[in-house]
Design a protein around this motif. Structure first.
Motif, PDB file in Angstrom:
ATOM      1  N   ASN A 128       7.106 -39.453  11.625  1.00  0.00           N
ATOM      2  CA  ASN A 128       5.738 -39.999  11.603  1.00  0.00           C
ATOM      3  C   ASN A 128       4.676 -38.920  11.400  1.00  0.00           C
ATOM      4  OD1 ASN A 128       6.511 -42.668  11.791  1.00  0.00           O
ATOM      5  ND2 ASN A 128       6.444 -42.673  14.028  1.00  0.00           N
ATOM      6  N   TYR A 142       2.493 -37.297   8.264  1.00  0.00           N
ATOM      7  CA  TYR A 142       2.127 -37.662   6.893  1.00  0.00           C
ATOM      8  C   TYR A 142       1.221 -36.602   6.273  1.00  0.00           C
ATOM      9  CZ  TYR A 142       4.061 -42.135   8.268  1.00  0.00           C
ATOM     10  OH  TYR A 142       4.920 -43.117   8.712  1.00  0.00           O
ATOM     11  N   LYS A 180       0.532 -43.227  13.105  1.00  0.00           N
ATOM     12  CA  LYS A 180       1.484 -44.318  13.340  1.00  0.00           C
ATOM     13  C   LYS A 180       2.118 -44.694  11.999  1.00  0.00           C
ATOM     14  CE  LYS A 180      -1.967 -48.078  13.353  1.00  0.00           C
ATOM     15  NZ  LYS A 180      -3.198 -47.316  13.066  1.00  0.00           N
ATOM     16  N   PRO A 181       3.338 -45.250  12.026  1.00  0.00           N
ATOM     17  CA  PRO A 181       4.066 -45.475  10.771  1.00  0.00           C
ATOM     18  C   PRO A 181       3.209 -46.158   9.699  1.00  0.00           C
ATOM     19  CG  PRO A 181       5.456 -46.036  12.627  1.00  0.00           C
ATOM     20  CD  PRO A 181       4.100 -45.705  13.194  1.00  0.00           C
ATOM     21  N   TRP A 191       8.060 -37.614   7.233  1.00  0.00           N
ATOM     22  CA  TRP A 191       7.829 -39.057   7.377  1.00  0.00           C
ATOM     23  C   TRP A 191       8.710 -39.633   8.483  1.00  0.00           C
ATOM     24  CZ3 TRP A 191       8.023 -40.666   1.478  1.00  0.00           C
ATOM     25  CH2 TRP A 191       6.788 -40.354   0.880  1.00  0.00           C
TER      26      TRP A 191
END
Length: 269
Positions: free
Chosen positions: A256, A258, A41-42, A253
């Motif tokens: 979402n 990473y 999640k962000p 990014w």
């Protein structure tokens, strides 16, 4: 005496010419950045690369002030790369830039204080950066340094309930960190003279995800694990790039995804 040396010089030049012809015919093995991306999640994530040892502290301090912890470190030509993000869950962190691979006394002292190794990297000159954190799920930890990849030791530790949680290389030497209560139910290692693409896809299909990566100039090692609690979004992507993948990271990014693993070394035979 000068004249007596000349044939040697000629011979050396000839040998060097032959060697360079052979090199260009064989192709020098390609070393690249290996980056692995996981869905999350962000969150805030930051990268630094080509960092000289003396500047590590300012990046770590600044990141820490912004609520970020070091999640990964890597090395390329005696320069360090570090990833910091807000998704580690660590409560406290310390690190050591050492002239040895690895600083045994320092690690043991930190273990006594309740820290566990969460990231590490080594350089060709056998320097290392070791990051240790509190707030991990680990209950016990062990590490091994060896000239050949320590398969036997890993198998022995698997039987004792440990799993590989971090890896690094320095020149051709390996360091493998294994921890108890790592949150995995199964684990395997793919080691190859090139990036083990086929093996990774085969393991992905079986529910494994890359959880650690390291590479020497000769071999790439990827650890794939099955987590106890499977994430809702199991998306994982990998990239191999000659230079640090700044533009790619930003693209990931935006989706979402990473960075979850970072290494530099052998990818193409």
């Amino acid at each position: 005496t000068k004249r007596a040396r000349e044939p040697d010089a000629e011979l050396e030049a000839e040998v060097e010419a032959l060697a360079s012809r052979k090199r260009s015919r064989l192709g020098v093995p390609a070393t690249q950045w290996i980056t692995v991306y996981n869905a999350h999640k962000p969150m805030k994530q930051r990268y630094h690369f080509n960092v000289v040892g003396a500047r590590l502290a300012q990046h770590v301090v600044k990141g820490s002030e912004d609520g970020l912890c070091v999640s990964m470190v890597a090395c390329f030509q005696e320069l360090w790369a570090l990833i910091m993000d807000a998704g580690t869950g660590y409560s406290s962190q310390v690190y050591e830039l050492s002239s040895s691979f690895l600083p045994k006394e320092w690690i043991m002292d930190r273990w006594e204080e309740g820290y566990y190794v969460t990231a590490l990297a080594g350089s060709a000159s056998a320097q290392s950066v070791v990051v240790m954190s509190k707030g991990t799920p680990y209950t016990q930890q062990s590490y091994k340094i060896s000239d050949a990849f320590p398969f036997k030791w890993i198998h022995k530790k698997w039987r004792e309930g440990f799993f590989v949680t971090a890896m690094a290389s320095a020149g051709s030497r390996w360091a493998v960190v294994m921890s108890r209560n790592a949150g995995f139910v199964d684990q395997c290692v793919e080691l190859d003279f090139q990036y083990p693409s086929e093996g990774v896809h085969h393991r992905w299909d079986a529910g494994y995800r890359i959880t650690a990566a390291a590479a020497t100039p000769d071999q790439a090692a990827l650890v794939l694990s099955v987590p106890k609690r499977r994430p809702l979004d199991e998306t994982q992507e990998t990239l191999r790039t000659s230079s640090f993948p700044c533009a790619h990271v930003k693209e990931k990014w935006a989706k979402n995804l990473y960075i979850s693993c970072l290494a530099y070394g052998r990818t193409v035979s």
